[in-house]
Write an enzyme that holds these catalytic residues in place. Structure first.
Site, PDB file in Angstrom:
ATOM      1  N   PRO A 196       0.858  -1.202   0.000  1.00  0.00           N
ATOM      2  CA  PRO A 196       0.000   0.000   0.000  1.00  0.00           C
ATOM      3  C   PRO A 196       0.881   1.234   0.000  1.00  0.00           C
ATOM      4  CG  PRO A 196       0.104  -0.961   2.201  1.00  0.00           C
ATOM      5  CD  PRO A 196       0.852  -1.894   1.299  1.00  0.00           C
TER       6      PRO A 196
ATOM      7  N   VAL B  44       0.696   5.537  -0.573  1.00  0.00           N
ATOM      8  CA  VAL B  44      -0.209   6.691  -0.677  1.00  0.00           C
ATOM      9  C   VAL B  44      -0.192   7.252  -2.097  1.00  0.00           C
ATOM     10  CG1 VAL B  44      -0.733   9.002   0.169  1.00  0.00           C
ATOM     11  CG2 VAL B  44       0.086   7.249   1.761  1.00  0.00           C
TER      12      VAL B  44
ATOM     13  N   CYS C 142       2.737   4.019   8.916  1.00  0.00           N
ATOM     14  CA  CYS C 142       3.120   5.295   8.309  1.00  0.00           C
ATOM     15  C   CYS C 142       3.931   6.134   9.291  1.00  0.00           C
ATOM     16  CB  CYS C 142       1.884   6.071   7.863  1.00  0.00           C
ATOM     17  SG  CYS C 142       2.292   7.642   7.058  1.00  0.00           S
TER      18      CYS C 142
ATOM     19  N   ASN D  24       8.398  -6.964   4.799  1.00  0.00           N
ATOM     20  CA  ASN D  24       8.527  -5.778   3.969  1.00  0.00           C
ATOM     21  C   ASN D  24       9.841  -5.089   4.291  1.00  0.00           C
ATOM     22  OD1 ASN D  24       6.966  -2.499   3.924  1.00  0.00           O
ATOM     23  ND2 ASN D  24       7.896  -3.579   2.229  1.00  0.00           N
TER      24      ASN D  24
ATOM     25  N   ALA E 130       7.583  -2.055  -1.950  1.00  0.00           N
ATOM     26  CA  ALA E 130       7.049  -0.714  -2.186  1.00  0.00           C
ATOM     27  C   ALA E 130       7.962   0.025  -3.168  1.00  0.00           C
ATOM     28  CB  ALA E 130       6.929   0.051  -0.879  1.00  0.00           C
ATOM     29  N   GLU E 131       9.093   0.552  -2.683  1.00  0.00           N
ATOM     30  CA  GLU E 131       9.964   1.341  -3.556  1.00  0.00           C
ATOM     31  C   GLU E 131      10.554   0.514  -4.690  1.00  0.00           C
ATOM     32  OE1 GLU E 131      12.896   3.708  -1.677  1.00  0.00           O
ATOM     33  OE2 GLU E 131      11.437   5.093  -0.830  1.00  0.00           O
TER      34      GLU E 131
END
Length: 572
Positions: free
Chosen positions: A39, A41, A139, A241, A265-266
């Site tokens: 996930p 943003v 977050c 993660n 993610a990245e």
């Protein structure tokens, strides 16, 4: 989310749902996915999920689990505009984009919240269109601190328990959660047990602490995730993660942590094909480039094309434009000599006088508020991060792009395709020598095609390769020519300190003398751009100076931010 989404159509509501599954039984029901789009943003929106799946064989695309971007639960409940511009599940009485059972599953919808009632109300709105609802507890950004959500709930374990329990008891689908590690393994284990006892079916663990962000992001600690694996009940479904930069890191992380699945993610933002097994030389088509040294990756122009074609197909509801075959050396090059993609801008540069700006592409903005349009510019800056360091005119054109102006993005694609074609032609014509200066300048990589007679001079970077707090090895392993998508490797905190990106405050002389080079000893010295002390506290957020990125606060905060960097860079 439209009004029709808020009141699920009778055709959906009438379908008898199977009994609610929990934990491993639920995980098995969605195919035991081992690869997960994180996930992010405004960045894991529908089109990006589709792009990430597109690199997998069609029969395996449902094996990729994806999360929506993080949504704010209270806003999702209170604002129809917020819902409509973030989650587009239905058009009329038919499934459309987000959560479409035919193309966008399995899908978890993530919310941030600090109020159980708001969270449950928001979750109820998406319940018919996803497989699970996830609570964001990771977050670390300043906005999360101000709003009291994400990782800034971790001091309130009772509230976390109530949030998850409320979803578990109030939804017909499972609830999951994503956390960060705490300062000790034992505290992290207690945190994980609290989340699971509240009813979470799956636990995702980001192996970094809340303080690890920006210049002090450092490495994720896989050892803590392994500790959780060994000390939680065997039936616990655990996702890991952190540190996933290339496809090979997925298997490394599975082996090191014992996790059931790996989230990226990245790494995924830099390379949406990260979850696909790289094709062999025999299997590879023109989209996957492989150099003379055997290293390769997906070409930026090919990924750009896929991305725009999906925008045309799903967001614009139009057939993608007819495109010429992807260029490979030996193809006709006449198309490269045509007019520039931005003739009016070229004319301005030649004539000199500034002209009134003309609004272009307005007919392409029929759905400008789509989250898929909002994400385009940041996605392309990420994909082209290495490309634009060489071709700054593409960077400038991308910076001028407008929301929903697809014709402008098509022009930028044309620019990218021309430059990639020229790069490939030069590479072949020089037997790979044309890219050597770029690789050597950006990654300290000796060009393998260059033969040097006599004894080689020692490489001053070799000693950094074995340094546990150096990113040199990782940069060397990941670096590719600029026409290939590739990860962004952050400098480790020790390197950021050496470069002046962060600055520690000096302690008293008698303590400083005994501190050596340990970056975790000492207070931080915030400063302004002119180097003067910032005495009024301006520009500070979350322990980081927004002017310089300096660590601020007490020495324990600095130590907490830099303390868990034990894993070698080669293990990323």
């Amino acid at each position: 989310m439209t009004a029709s989404q808020e009141n699920a159509p009778a055709s959906i509501a009438a379908v008898a749902k199977p009994p609610k599954l929990h934990g491993r039984a639920f995980y098995e029901s969605i195919g035991c996915p081992k690869s997960i789009v994180a996930p992010m943003v405004d960045q894991s929106e529908f089109i990006w999920r589709m792009l990430s799946r597109s690199f997998l064989p069609e029969e395996r695309r449902s094996s990729l689990l994806a999360y929506t971007p993080m949504f704010h639960a209270r806003l999702f409940v209170e604002s129809q505009k917020y819902r409509e511009t973030h989650f587009q599940a239905m058009r009329g009485d038919k499934p459309w984009l987000d959560g479409n059972p035919a193309i966008d599953r399995p899908l978890f919808v993530q919310f941030c919240a600090n109020d159980p009632a708001h969270l449950l109300s928001a979750a109820k709105l998406v319940e018919p269109y996803c497989d699970a609802v996830d609570l964001n507890l990771g977050c670390p950004q300043g906005i999360a601190k101000k709003g009291h959500y994400g990782s800034f709930l971790q001091e309130d374990q009772e509230l976390i328990h109530n949030l998850i329990k409320t979803l578990h008891e109030g939804l017909s689908i499972p609830v999951t959660a994503k956390i960060r590690i705490l300062e000790t393994r034992e505290k992290t284990l207690a945190y994980a047990k609290n989340v699971l006892s509240a009813g979470a079916s799956i636990l995702t663990v980001h192996g970094r602490r809340r303080e690890q962000k920006g210049h002090i992001t450092g490495l994720a600690d896989w050892d803590v995730i392994r500790y959780l694996r060994e000390n939680l009940p065997a039936e616990t479904v655990l996702f890991a993660n952190g540190n996933i930069l290339q496809h090979g890191d997925i298997e490394k992380c599975l082996a090191a942590t014992g996790a059931d699945g790996i989230m990226s993610a990245e790494g995924n933002l830099s390379n949406p094909g990260i979850f696909a097994i790289p094709p062999t030389p025999e299997e590879a088509g023109p989209e996957f480039w492989r150099g003379k040294d055997g290293k390769g990756g997906w070409r930026v122009d090919a990924v750009f094309r896929r991305y725009l074609d999906l925008i045309h197909q799903y967001v614009k509801d139009a057939k993608p434009p007819q495109r010429r075959p992807l260029f490979v050396p030996g193809h006709d090059t006449a198309w490269m000599d045509g007019p520039l993609p931005f003739p009016e801008q070229q004319q301005k540069r030649e004539e000199g006088p500034k002209k009134k700006k003309v609004k272009v592409g307005s007919d392409d903005r029929t759905n400008a508020q789509s989250p898929n349009y909002v994400a385009m510019q940041p996605h392309l800056f990420h994909l082209l991060r290495h490309f634009v360091t060489v071709h700054t005119d593409v960077r400038d054109a991308l910076a001028k792009s407008r929301l929903g102006d697809i014709s402008l993005y098509e022009n930028i694609l044309e620019m990218v395709e021309r430059k990639v074609a020229k790069g490939l032609i030069d590479y072949e014509a020089t037997q790979g020598e044309s890219i050597a200066p770029y690789l050597e300048a950006t990654a300290h990589v000796k060009h393998s095609n260059v033969k040097v007679e006599g004894e080689e001079k020692p490489d001053p970077m070799e000693e950094d390769i074995e340094d546990k707090e150096s990113s040199v090895r990782t940069v060397r392993e990941c670096k590719r020519p600029w026409w290939v998508v590739q990860p962004i490797v952050r400098p480790l905190p020790k390197e950021a300190l050496a470069k002046g990106a962060i600055m520690l405050k000096k302690q008293k002389q008698d303590k400083t003398n005994g501190a050596g080079n340990n970056a975790t000893n000492g207070h931080a010295q915030p400063r302004q751009k002119n180097g003067q002390e910032n005495g009024n506290g301006a520009g500070k957020a979350n322990g980081i100076s927004t002017v310089t990125g300096s660590i601020i606060g007490d020495p324990q905060s600095a130590e907490a931010a830099l303390g868990s960097l034990k894993r070698k860079a080669s293990e990323i």
